[in-house]
Enzyme design. Structure first.
Site, mmCIF file in Angstrom:
data_model
loop_
_atom_site.group_PDB
_atom_site.id
_atom_site.type_symbol
_atom_site.label_atom_id
_atom_site.label_comp_id
_atom_site.label_asym_id
_atom_site.label_seq_id
_atom_site.Cartn_x
_atom_site.Cartn_y
_atom_site.Cartn_z
ATOM 1 C CG ASP A 120 -12.519 -5.709 8.319
ATOM 2 O OD1 ASP A 120 -13.053 -6.063 7.512
ATOM 3 O OD2 ASP A 120 -12.725 -4.100 8.503
ATOM 4 C CE LYS B 247 -10.850 -3.615 2.198
ATOM 5 N NZ LYS B 247 -12.030 -4.130 3.053
ATOM 6 C CG MET C 150 -2.836 0.444 7.870
ATOM 7 S SD MET C 150 -4.548 0.662 6.810
ATOM 8 C CE MET C 150 -5.014 2.585 7.058
#
Length: 282
Positions: free
Chosen positions: A48, A70, A183
């Site tokens: 990741d 991502k 996030m």
């Protein structure tokens, strides 16, 4: 880097198996010995965005590395395709390490990946990692629990499936707890406003830690009334973690980690992240 031999340890990665490995929040020294042993024996690493290059360097040069990171509104590979990629590699008999920032089962989509693999008959092992809430808050000197401040802690995500931010605000706005938002930097103003609307005082301490546990760590604190603007003024960007509750008032008293105290002025980069070290690693 050598991996110490332990008196008792499980075997290295086996062909046709997938290992969901948590890489921790950024500082490679927070990586687990089990994770390091598996990375060193992998045929292929599917990794990741928020993985320190030093962790990838534990693998031999011959190990295949596939980046599937991502970032906000920028997914190199959709989640469904990542799931199928892991299945394909396992069916080819590869020793597969799925390397994730933080912990695979805490906002890491490890459960989604494991479901598909288990349904297909693939053996999966989960290796926990230091999740951002624990690691980043510790490096910022903000204890998540404290007998004088918070008797419970709640983790929530500021970015839900399909981009929604429909959280259980009454639960998050309860007193005497710490709320950690993953996030959520792009929705910070909405998050703070919702918590105030559901009962938390505007003066409730709150902070944002950007790139926590790395040499690029920055901490901005305020309260629910001021934090969003302060974060905007400071130009904070992902990856950032938001902590809300009176424990934040212990910063900077308990702050022990200072970037300038590190042996090098350059930040610890994350693999695949152009913000720190350019697009060459993506």
């Amino acid at each position: 880097m050598s991996i110490p031999d332990l008196a008792v340890h499980r075997p290295g990665p086996l062909p046709g198996c997938v290992y969901l490995v948590g890489a921790g929040p950024g500082d490679p020294e927070l990586f687990t010995l089990r994770g390091a042993r598996l990375v060193a024996g992998a045929d292929v690493i599917v990794y990741d965005n928020l993985v320190a290059p030093a962790i990838l360097d534990l693998a031999p040069e011959s190990t295949e590395r596939i980046y599937v990171g991502k970032k906000a509104a920028d997914h190199s590979l959709p989640q469904d395709e990542i799931n199928l990629l892991l299945l394909k590699l396992a069916k080819e008999g590869k020793r597969v390490v799925r390397l994730k920032g933080g912990d695979p089962f805490i906002f890491g989509r490890g459960g989604e990946e494991m479901e598909l693999l288990v349904d297909a008959g693939v053996h999966v092992e989960v290796i926990p990692g230091v999740t951002a809430a624990a690691g980043v808050s510790a490096y910022a000197g903000i204890p998540l629990t404290h007998r004088d401040h918070a008797q419970s802690v709640v983790f929530a995500t500021g970015f839900l499936k399909e981009g929604k931010i429909d959280l259980d605000w009454p639960v998050l706005a309860r007193p005497h707890q710490t709320v950690v938002i993953y996030m959520g930097i792009s929705r910070l103003a909405d998050i703070c406003a919702q918590l105030v609307a559901h009962g938390l005082p505007p003066t409730t301490p709150a902070g944002v830690i950007e790139r926590g546990t790395t040499h690029a760590q920055r901490v901005v604190v305020g309260d629910l009334a001021t934090l969003a603007q302060r974060a905007l003024d400071e130009g904070l960007r992902p990856p950032s973690l938001t902590v809300i509750g009176t424990v934040v008032g212990l910063y900077p008293k308990l702050a022990w980690f200072q970037a300038q105290e590190q042996p090098t002025a350059s930040p610890l980069p994350h693999a695949g992240c152009a913000v720190v070290h350019g697009k060459g690693n993506e």
